[in-house]
Design a protein around this motif. Sequence first.
Motif, PDB file in Angstrom:
ATOM      1  N   ALA A  78      16.263 -11.557  -9.813  1.00 15.29           N
ATOM      2  CA  ALA A  78      17.453 -11.438 -10.655  1.00 15.29           C
ATOM      3  C   ALA A  78      18.418 -10.413 -10.068  1.00 15.29           C
ATOM      4  CB  ALA A  78      17.059 -11.031 -12.071  1.00 15.29           C
ATOM      5  N   GLY A  79      19.687 -10.770  -9.991  1.00 19.11           N
ATOM      6  CA  GLY A  79      20.708  -9.850  -9.503  1.00 19.11           C
ATOM      7  C   GLY A  79      20.798  -9.741  -8.003  1.00 19.11           C
ATOM      8  N   VAL A  80      19.964 -10.507  -7.265  1.00 19.37           N
ATOM      9  CA  VAL A  80      19.920 -10.411  -5.806  1.00 19.37           C
ATOM     10  C   VAL A  80      20.407 -11.718  -5.191  1.00 19.37           C
ATOM     11  CG1 VAL A  80      18.461 -10.078  -3.778  1.00 19.37           C
ATOM     12  CG2 VAL A  80      18.013  -8.773  -5.871  1.00 19.37           C
ATOM     13  N   VAL A  81      21.410 -11.631  -4.339  1.00 17.69           N
ATOM     14  CA  VAL A  81      21.882 -12.768  -3.550  1.00 17.69           C
ATOM     15  C   VAL A  81      21.787 -12.368  -2.086  1.00 17.69           C
ATOM     16  CG1 VAL A  81      23.824 -14.270  -2.978  1.00 17.69           C
ATOM     17  CG2 VAL A  81      23.452 -13.566  -5.352  1.00 17.69           C
ATOM     18  N   ILE A  82      20.980 -13.093  -1.317  1.00 21.59           N
ATOM     19  CA  ILE A  82      20.918 -12.869   0.132  1.00 21.59           C
ATOM     20  C   ILE A  82      21.702 -14.003   0.769  1.00 21.59           C
ATOM     21  CG2 ILE A  82      19.464 -12.430   2.130  1.00 21.59           C
ATOM     22  CD1 ILE A  82      19.076 -10.398  -0.075  1.00 21.59           C
ATOM     23  N   ASN A  83      22.984 -13.764   0.977  1.00 26.26           N
ATOM     24  CA  ASN A  83      23.864 -14.817   1.460  1.00 26.26           C
ATOM     25  C   ASN A  83      23.542 -15.145   2.914  1.00 26.26           C
ATOM     26  OD1 ASN A  83      26.790 -15.621   2.720  1.00 26.26           O
ATOM     27  ND2 ASN A  83      26.552 -16.308   0.600  1.00 26.26           N
ATOM     28  N   TYR A  95      23.720  -8.873   1.913  1.00 27.17           N
ATOM     29  CA  TYR A  95      22.878  -8.406   0.814  1.00 27.17           C
ATOM     30  C   TYR A  95      23.789  -8.086  -0.372  1.00 27.17           C
ATOM     31  CZ  TYR A  95      20.146  -7.441   5.055  1.00 27.17           C
ATOM     32  OH  TYR A  95      19.523  -7.533   6.282  1.00 27.17           O
ATOM     33  N   ILE A  96      23.892  -9.035  -1.289  1.00 24.78           N
ATOM     34  CA  ILE A  96      24.779  -8.878  -2.444  1.00 24.78           C
ATOM     35  C   ILE A  96      23.911  -8.614  -3.669  1.00 24.78           C
ATOM     36  CG2 ILE A  96      26.566  -9.956  -3.848  1.00 24.78           C
ATOM     37  CD1 ILE A  96      27.176 -11.764  -1.428  1.00 24.78           C
ATOM     38  N   ILE A  97      23.821  -7.361  -4.078  1.00 22.99           N
ATOM     39  CA  ILE A  97      22.996  -6.976  -5.219  1.00 22.99           C
ATOM     40  C   ILE A  97      23.889  -6.269  -6.236  1.00 22.99           C
ATOM     41  CG2 ILE A  97      20.991  -5.650  -5.991  1.00 22.99           C
ATOM     42  CD1 ILE A  97      19.782  -5.994  -3.242  1.00 22.99           C
ATOM     43  N   ARG A  98      23.889  -6.810  -7.453  1.00 21.47           N
ATOM     44  CA  ARG A  98      24.764  -6.299  -8.515  1.00 21.47           C
ATOM     45  C   ARG A  98      26.215  -6.197  -8.058  1.00 21.47           C
ATOM     46  NH1 ARG A  98      21.447  -1.840 -12.202  1.00 21.47           N
ATOM     47  NH2 ARG A  98      20.064  -3.374 -13.150  1.00 21.47           N
ATOM     48  N   GLY A  99      26.651  -7.193  -7.300  1.00 26.18           N
ATOM     49  CA  GLY A  99      28.037  -7.246  -6.864  1.00 26.18           C
ATOM     50  C   GLY A  99      28.369  -6.340  -5.705  1.00 26.18           C
ATOM     51  N   GLY A 100      27.374  -5.597  -5.183  1.00 22.90           N
ATOM     52  CA  GLY A 100      27.612  -4.694  -4.059  1.00 22.90           C
ATOM     53  C   GLY A 100      27.463  -5.395  -2.726  1.00 22.90           C
ATOM     54  N   ARG A 101      27.539  -4.621  -1.664  1.00 19.07           N
ATOM     55  CA  ARG A 101      27.479  -5.160  -0.308  1.00 19.07           C
ATOM     56  C   ARG A 101      26.361  -4.490   0.487  1.00 19.07           C
ATOM     57  NH1 ARG A 101      30.076  -9.968  -0.397  1.00 19.07           N
ATOM     58  NH2 ARG A 101      31.933  -9.773  -1.680  1.00 19.07           N
ATOM     59  N   ASN A 102      26.220  -4.922   1.741  1.00 20.66           N
ATOM     60  CA  ASN A 102      25.127  -4.441   2.585  1.00 20.66           C
ATOM     61  C   ASN A 102      25.042  -2.925   2.634  1.00 20.66           C
ATOM     62  OD1 ASN A 102      25.509  -7.208   3.176  1.00 20.66           O
ATOM     63  ND2 ASN A 102      24.608  -6.966   5.196  1.00 20.66           N
ATOM     64  N   ARG A 103      26.202  -2.266   2.737  1.00 21.79           N
ATOM     65  CA  ARG A 103      26.204  -0.814   2.918  1.00 21.79           C
ATOM     66  C   ARG A 103      25.734  -0.062   1.675  1.00 21.79           C
ATOM     67  NH1 ARG A 103      31.635  -2.365   2.764  1.00 21.79           N
ATOM     68  NH2 ARG A 103      32.881  -1.590   1.007  1.00 21.79           N
ATOM     69  N   GLN A 104      25.575  -0.775   0.540  1.00 26.45           N
ATOM     70  CA  GLN A 104      25.144  -0.141  -0.702  1.00 26.45           C
ATOM     71  C   GLN A 104      23.676  -0.420  -1.018  1.00 26.45           C
ATOM     72  OE1 GLN A 104      28.234  -2.207  -2.774  1.00 26.45           O
ATOM     73  NE2 GLN A 104      29.495  -0.384  -2.998  1.00 26.45           N
ATOM     74  N   VAL A 105      22.947  -0.959  -0.044  1.00 26.59           N
ATOM     75  CA  VAL A 105      21.529  -1.290  -0.213  1.00 26.59           C
ATOM     76  C   VAL A 105      20.713  -0.537   0.835  1.00 26.59           C
ATOM     77  CG1 VAL A 105      19.803  -3.129  -0.196  1.00 26.59           C
ATOM     78  CG2 VAL A 105      22.104  -3.582  -1.101  1.00 26.59           C
ATOM     79  N   VAL A 106      19.676   0.173   0.390  1.00 22.52           N
ATOM     80  CA  VAL A 106      18.752   0.858   1.300  1.00 22.52           C
ATOM     81  C   VAL A 106      17.483   0.016   1.434  1.00 22.52           C
ATOM     82  CG1 VAL A 106      17.182   2.826   1.499  1.00 22.52           C
ATOM     83  CG2 VAL A 106      19.591   3.204   0.986  1.00 22.52           C
ATOM     84  N   ILE A 107      17.053  -0.202   2.670  1.00 24.19           N
ATOM     85  CA  ILE A 107      15.820  -0.937   2.938  1.00 24.19           C
ATOM     86  C   ILE A 107      14.813   0.026   3.554  1.00 24.19           C
ATOM     87  CG2 ILE A 107      14.784  -2.834   4.251  1.00 24.19           C
ATOM     88  CD1 ILE A 107      17.493  -4.252   4.099  1.00 24.19           C
ATOM     89  N   ARG A 108      13.595   0.011   3.001  1.00 23.00           N
ATOM     90  CA  ARG A 108      12.528   0.888   3.478  1.00 23.00           C
ATOM     91  C   ARG A 108      11.294   0.059   3.817  1.00 23.00           C
ATOM     92  NH1 ARG A 108      12.798   6.293   2.085  1.00 23.00           N
ATOM     93  NH2 ARG A 108      10.607   6.395   1.447  1.00 23.00           N
TER      94      ARG A 108
END
Length: 651
Positions: A78-83, A95-108
């Motif tokens: 829910a809330g996650v779009v991997i275009n 990485y479109i999560i809650r309307g944000g963009r790649n630079r607003q997502v941290v991957i660990r």
Amino acid sequence: MNKKNFFWTVFLALGTSFVFGQETQVNEEVTELEEVIISDSKFELKREQSGKVITKIGAKELERSQGQSVANVLSRVAGVVINGNNSGAGKDLGYIIRGGRNRQVVIRVDGVTVSDPSILSGEFDLRLLSVNQVKEIEILKGASSTLYGSGAGTAVINITTKQESKEKIAANFQSSIGTNQSQDKVNYDINEFTNLTSVNGTLGKVSYLASFSNQYTDGISSAKKLEENTSVSNFGDDATSKYNVNARLGYRFNSNLKLGFFGNLDQFSSDLDSGAGVDGENKSSNRQLRAGANLEYKYPNGSLTLITSYALLDREFKTDFPSKSESRFYTFDVYNKYNFNNEIYTVIGVNGSNSDYNGFNASGRNAILLQTINDNQADFDIVDPYINAVYSSDFGLNINAGARLNVHSTYGTHIVYNVNPSYTYKLNNNYIKGLASYSTAYITPSLFQLYAAGFGNKDLNPEENTTIETGIEFSSNKKHVFSLVYFTRFEKNFVDFVDTGNFVFQYQNVDEDFTTRGLEFEANSKLLDDKLSLRGNFTYTKVDEDVSNIRIPEYAINANVGYQLTNKTYTSLSYQYSDKRDDNFYNNVTFASEPKTLDAYHLLDFYISHQLMNNFNIFGAVSNITNENYQEVFGYSTRGRNVRVGFSLKF
């Protein structure tokens, strides 16, 4: 019998053998384990103690995703779009999560933040990872910079890879083959191959793991022929290949002290077209070499952890205007966890990183690459002390709060913080939880945005995000879980790619403040003695119309029905809906950007697996059963109906 009919006959026969080759069921007593959540506190707390609705993708679901990508798995949340995850395998991902963009997502990955400083938004390329090496994934949505630093504006994706066996030696082999075709191809040629080999175990105080995986895909053109280009011949197929080498070595000195080392080599290469609706003969390659160490010391009621990682990343594009980048990313995180009588949990730590890169460009396909970005200039350091505390009372009140001081070599100091109260009312094996949170995030511009030749801007200010959310979660007997969350996200200093006049583009901060709001509903149920599982989610996302809402669906739905036919046979049907989306098409004839609307689409997937022996499992899958014709990005192909079969062997 033609090739198409033959393939379907074989697949249906295999599926029939799964269903009707049932064996006598063995009654096994299954112990229901408490689900624990780590991402929002770094402690293993029960789900009912968490003040967030965190999505956890466990080992079983990942095991049933063999042959798929990590992006495919995440796109069901829910809330996650991997275009781009349903486009050709070489398509870059958004990485479109809650309307944000790649630079607003941290991957660990395994507790380490991963990043590529040379990419536009500095994000990690999920195409490098192989899903068959992953044990579980947690997705924490909302501003989370307090625990995870700059960039955690809309979400943190915590990926944990598979661990070493407790046996002296264990091995795992997985392999699958399948078709890879767009909607206009129905030849069902075998064009996708995925394999994994892993050897691991524990010898006394020493644990070890070594694995190799590879994937090869062909059969789809990256670009899609536009309807108006009737004179253009069919586009050529664009192949991709990927391999991953993973090694880990650990030593346990005693029950309180352990030391581990890891190393990864990930290589991804792909054929590329020249743009939306334009065929071409281009190539790209992306290589990551990453190594690091972790140390954990446990003492009464607490532990001290050190994790460090160093990555070398190389990217190259062989096009009409070739480019190359060489970047380095070093990060460390040292923190102390302490538990005060199972009521107060504290984390005090220091997180730091260093990023730099060299960039090279050429004026033509055969021209010499010249350095345009120098790592002496394109370099910055971040050192952030932080503190976080969780209060979990015995009467249902939980409070998660913390703060971090961002210390940036270019942008100085900045404080981010979070306050996340929740209250859980329990009755026997049921609970209902109300939650709220107020959290801030700090997103510094990437090195690319600052120093890219021609359109970089050294005067950029960091973006600031604030997220307010409230929600409710209900759980009944650990069999039924329902949650509803409403969020509002405020953005300041939004960085956009702006036309400054005469087709001269530059990254600039947008003066206006923007708002994104949305609603996320999730439901999970187990019925008929856990044989029947029902999962679904609904997402509503409203982006302020003044902000670019490119490729963001207003409504999205995911649903899955799984049924355990026997103790050895499992089958499922998955559905995905995405609302219509706005897009922009850059016309290389008129040299102008044209607005486009992408139609809504529905996808239906089928999966079945059967355990032939205790250590041998076979599976089959059909994706996009209806052969839905749609686009994720205007002018690019997507996958039509495809079939995949494979096996997993463990010993």
